[in-house]
Enzyme design. Structure first.
Site, short mmCIF file in Angstrom:
data_model
loop_
_atom_site.label_atom_id
_atom_site.label_comp_id
_atom_site.label_asym_id
_atom_site.label_seq_id
_atom_site.Cartn_x
_atom_site.Cartn_y
_atom_site.Cartn_z
N CYS A 56 0.70 -1.05 -0.08
CA CYS A 56 -0.14 0.27 0.10
C CYS A 56 1.08 1.83 -0.03
O CYS A 56 1.48 1.21 0.64
CB CYS A 56 -0.82 -0.03 1.33
SG CYS A 56 -1.70 1.69 1.36
N CYS A 81 -3.08 7.81 -1.91
CA CYS A 81 -4.34 7.66 -2.50
C CYS A 81 -5.46 8.16 -1.20
O CYS A 81 -6.35 8.73 -2.54
CB CYS A 81 -4.80 6.51 -3.03
SG CYS A 81 -3.71 5.30 -3.37
N THR A 118 -4.23 5.35 7.54
CA THR A 118 -3.29 4.64 6.18
C THR A 118 -2.31 5.70 6.08
O THR A 118 -2.65 7.08 5.73
CB THR A 118 -3.54 4.32 4.45
OG1 THR A 118 -4.87 2.71 5.02
CG2 THR A 118 -2.53 3.88 3.90
N GLU A 145 0.09 1.83 9.48
CA GLU A 145 -1.25 2.10 9.73
C GLU A 145 -1.50 2.68 11.31
O GLU A 145 -0.37 2.22 12.11
CB GLU A 145 -2.38 1.03 9.58
CG GLU A 145 -4.06 0.58 8.29
CD GLU A 145 -2.93 0.58 7.61
OE1 GLU A 145 -1.76 -0.24 7.72
OE2 GLU A 145 -3.35 0.92 5.84
N HIS A 196 -12.21 5.65 -3.04
CA HIS A 196 -11.47 4.69 -2.53
C HIS A 196 -12.31 3.32 -2.61
O HIS A 196 -10.92 1.84 -3.12
CB HIS A 196 -11.64 5.32 -1.13
CG HIS A 196 -10.38 4.77 -0.46
ND1 HIS A 196 -8.74 5.16 -0.74
CD2 HIS A 196 -9.74 3.73 0.35
CE1 HIS A 196 -7.87 4.84 -0.61
NE2 HIS A 196 -8.07 3.87 0.81
N TYR A 228 -8.99 0.35 -4.95
CA TYR A 228 -8.85 -0.80 -4.44
C TYR A 228 -9.05 -1.30 -6.68
O TYR A 228 -8.29 -2.15 -6.10
CB TYR A 228 -9.73 -1.50 -4.10
CG TYR A 228 -9.63 -0.99 -2.37
CD1 TYR A 228 -9.05 0.39 -1.89
CD2 TYR A 228 -9.20 -2.16 -1.47
CE1 TYR A 228 -8.25 0.31 -1.14
CE2 TYR A 228 -9.17 -1.54 0.15
CZ TYR A 228 -8.91 -0.45 0.28
OH TYR A 228 -8.42 -0.02 1.84
N CYS A 233 -4.76 -0.11 -7.01
CA CYS A 233 -3.70 -0.92 -6.00
C CYS A 233 -3.72 -2.04 -5.76
O CYS A 233 -2.40 -2.78 -6.14
CB CYS A 233 -4.25 -0.09 -5.00
SG CYS A 233 -4.96 -0.20 -3.37
N GLU A 253 -7.00 -5.30 4.66
CA GLU A 253 -7.70 -4.91 3.98
C GLU A 253 -8.17 -4.63 2.62
O GLU A 253 -8.92 -3.92 2.95
CB GLU A 253 -6.17 -3.29 3.63
CG GLU A 253 -6.75 -2.08 3.50
CD GLU A 253 -5.49 -1.18 3.51
OE1 GLU A 253 -4.40 -1.66 2.52
OE2 GLU A 253 -5.54 0.47 3.47
FE1 SF4 Z 1 -3.48 1.77 -0.10
FE2 SF4 Z 1 -4.40 0.85 -1.99
FE3 SF4 Z 1 -6.31 2.50 0.09
FE4 SF4 Z 1 -4.18 3.17 -2.44
S1 SF4 Z 1 -6.00 2.31 -2.48
S2 SF4 Z 1 -4.06 4.12 -0.05
S3 SF4 Z 1 -2.76 1.97 -2.38
S4 SF4 Z 1 -5.68 0.80 0.15
FE FE Z 2 -6.67 1.30 2.08
#
Ligand code: SF4
Ligand code: FE
Length: 492
Positions: A100, A104, A191, A259, A294, A298, A301, A457
Site C-alpha cells: 500500500c 491515495c 493509512t 496504519e 476509495h 482498490y 492498487c 485491507e
Molecule cells: Fe493503500 Fe490502495 Fe488505499 Fe492507496 S488505495 S491508500 S494503495 S489501500
Molecule cells: Fe486502504
C-alpha cells in the site's frame, strides 16, 4: 515549486515535528526506523515515478486550479480519462511496491471535499469551497502528501455520535472561537498517517441534527500541537528489526504499508482550514463520495499487488520444477482471471463517471461499490491459490540466519547452513537462496506484514463488505428493474 524528488520527500519529513509512538515509547528518528522506513519508501515511489518521463502521463496532470503541472495524487479529476488514469497509476504503483503506497487517501479526500464544499456553500453561503481550494493549491504547489482521515473509533456501534458515553468516539468540536475551532477525538487505522505532511479529517458516517458538533471536516498539519500517532502492529513486523544480511526473512524489505491511531487532543484549527462545521446533512455526502473514490482506488492498487502475487506464484512453481503441470497453469489462469475482473471494475466505474456540480469528476457509485465488493473476495482466492502453488515451505522454512550459519551440526563437519542449503534445494539451475526469497516473499504477501494491505485491507479498507452492500441496495434500482419485467410480462 517543482515536483519533489523521492529524496526531497524523505528529507521533508525530517523537518516536521511529528509525534510517533511505538511499543510504548516515543520514536524520535522515525524516518530511519527499520519498521517504518519501508512504508516511507512506498510513498517516495509516488514521487520517484512522477520524475520518470516514461510514466509522466500517468503520474502527473495539469491543475485545473493553477494550470501548473502537479502530481496526479494531488489532482482533481477533470474527466473520465483522468479517472481511468488514476486507476492505471495505482496499478503501476502496486506493481512497483507490492504494498500500500498510502498517498491515495489524500487524493480521494481532495476530490470528495472539493465537490461537497461546493454544495455546502451553495446552500449556506459559507466559504468552505474557497478555503479548500486555497488549501489544495498550497498542497499542489508544494507537492505534499496528505492523509485522508475518515474512520472514527465509533465506540458502541448501535449509538449515534452524540449518544456515546465518551464523546471522543467520534472527532468533534469542543470549542468554537472567532478565529477557529478546537477539536478532540481520534481516527483509527489511518493509512500513511505519519508519512503525510498534512491531514484532512472528514466525518465517518451520515449524521443528524443532534450530531452537529461531530459534523466537522478540516485540514491540519501532521505535527499540529496536540496531535500524535500510535503505530499499528503488523504480522511479522519485528522481522524488520532483525539484523540479517539479505533481509530474506522480511520477504519485502524495501516496501510496506502503515496504519496508525491518530489522536487529536484539543487541536486548534484556524477558520481557513475548516471545510464543514455543523452542516450535518452534508456529512453523509462527504462520506459517500470519499468511500466511492476509495472503492474505485482498490480496483487499481490491489490489482497491481495481485500482479506481483501471481508473478511470485509462477516463480515458485518454476523453482519447484512444476511449472509445466496442467493444474499449475490452470491456477495461474484463474488468478489472472480474478485479478483482471477486479481491474475491469476499476476501469468501468471510471469510464461511467460524471461531473459533480463543482466540476470535478466522480466515479459511477454503483460500479465502484461492486468493484470493492469483489475486492473483499477475490484477493483471498488469489492468495489461496498462491499458497496452493507455493507449498508449505513458505511457512516452515528455517531462518536466513540458519542458511548462513557456520555452526557445525553434521557427523562430517557440515554446518547448519550447508544442511539447509542441501535439503531446501529445488531445481539444479535455481539457487536455494532464490527459492528462499520467493517463498518468504509469498509469505509476506499472503500472511505477513504485506497481508495487511493485500488481505485484511481488501476486506475492510474503504469500508467493510456490508457498507458496499448497503450502497448496492441503494443504487441498484430494483423498482426500475421490476418495471422492465412488468412491461414485458404485460403487467399493468
Ligand atoms: Fe493503500 Fe490502495 Fe488505499 Fe492507496 S488505495 S491508500 S494503495 S489501500
Ligand atoms: Fe486502504
Amino acid at each position: 515549486m517543482a515536483l519533489m524528488t523521492a529524496k526531497e520527500y524523505i528529507e521533508s519529513l525530517r523537518k516536521l515535528n511529528t509525534r510517533v509512538y511505538m511499543f510504548g515509547e516515543k520514536i524520535d528518528n522515525w524516518v530511519d526506523h527499520p519498521m517504518i522506513r519501508p512504508s516511507i519508501n512506498c510513498v517516495a515511489m509516488t514521487y520517484a515515478l512522477a520524475q520518470n518521463p516514461e510514466y509522466e502521463d500517468l503520474m502527473t496532470a495539469t491543475s485545473n486550479l493553477t494550470g501548473r503541472k502537479v502530481n496526479r495524487f494531488a489532482h482533481l479529476h477533470q474527466s473520465t480519462e483522468d479517472l481511468v488514469k488514476k486507476v492505471k497509476m495505482q496499478r503501476l504503483l502496486g506493481q512497483k511496491t507490492a504494498s500500500c503506497f498510502q498517498r491515495c487517501v489524500g487524493m480521494d479526500a481532495f476530490n470528495a471535499v472539493y465537490s461537497t464544499t461546493y454544495e455546502i456553500d451553495e446552500k449556506y453561503g459559507t466559504s468552505y469551497h474557497e478555503n479548500f481550494k486555497n488549501f489544495l493549491i498550497m498542497v499542489q504547489d508544494n507537492d505534499l502528501t496528505v492523509d485522508g482521515a475518515m474512520t472514527d473509533p465509533k465506540g458502541d456501534r448501535s449509538k449515534a455520535p452524540h449518544q456515546q458515553s465518551d464523546p471522543d468516539m467520534f472527532v468533534h468540536v469542543v470549542e468554537r472561537r472567532d478565529d477557529g475551532i478546537v477539536v478532540c477525538g481520534a481516527k483509527v487505522h489511518q493509512t500513511g498517517s505519519i508519512n503525510s505532511h498534512w491531514h484532512i479529517f472528514m466525518p465517518t458516517i451520515a449524521m443528524g441534527e443532534a450530531d452537529k458538533d461531530w459534523a466537522v471536516s478540516f485540514a491540519c498539519p501532521t505535527d499540529a500541537e496536540g496531535m500524535y500517532m500510535i503505530y499499528g502492529r503488523q504480522s511479522c513486523d519485528t522481522r524488520k528489526m532483525e539484523e540479517s544480511q539479505g533481509c530474506i526473512d522480511v520477504g519485502n524489505a524495501k516496501f510496506g504499508g502503515q496504519e496508525t491511531l491518530v489522536v487529536l487532543d484539543h487541536v486548534f484549527i484556524p477558520n481557513e482550514y475548516i471545510f464543514l462545521n455543523g452542516e450535518y446533512e452534508f456529512a453523509g455526502m462527504m462520506v459517500e463520495r470519499f468511500a466511492g473514490y476509495h472503492r474505485q482506488s482498490y480496483g487499481g492498487c490491489k490489482v497491481g499487488v495481485g500482479d506481483v502475487v501471481i508473478g511470485a506464484a509462477a516463480l515458485a512453481a518454476e523453482y519447484n520444477g512444476v511449472e509445466k503441470a496442467s493444474h499449475i497453469k490452470d491456477k495461474l489462469i484463474e488468478m489472472t482471471h480474478l485479478n483482471e475482473t477486479l481491474y475491469s471494475c476499476g476501469i468501468a466505474c471510471s469510464c461511467e463517471g460524471c461531473p459533480t456540480k463543482a466540476g470535478n469528476y466522480q466515479i459511477d457509485l454503483l460500479l465502484a461499490n461492486v468493484c470493492k465488493q469483489n475486492i473483499t473476495r477475490f484477493p483471498y482466492e488469489i492468495v489461496r491459490l498462491a499458497e496452493d502453488i507455493a507449498g508449505g515451505l513458505m511457512v516452515t522454512m528455517p531462518s536466513e540466519a540458519d542458511f548462513n550459519s557456520d555452526t557445525v551440526v553434521g557427523r562430517n563437519g557440515e554446518t547448519i547452513g550447508e544442511i539447509c542449503n542441501k535439503y531446501f534445494a529445488g531445481r539444479d539451475d535455481v539457487s536455494t537462496e532464490d527459492r528462499q526469497r520467493i517463498m518468504r516473499f509469498l509469505e509476506n504477501m499472503c500472511l505477513g506484514a504485506a497481508a495487511v494491505g493485500y488481505r485484511t485491507e481488501s476486506m475492510h479498507g474503504a469500508g467493510s463488505p456490508q457498507a458496499q452492500r448497503i450502497m448496492i441496495a441503494r443504487q441498484g434500482n430494483i423498482q426500475g428493474k421490476k418495471q422492465l419485467a412488468k412491461d414485458i410480462a404485460g403487467i399493468k
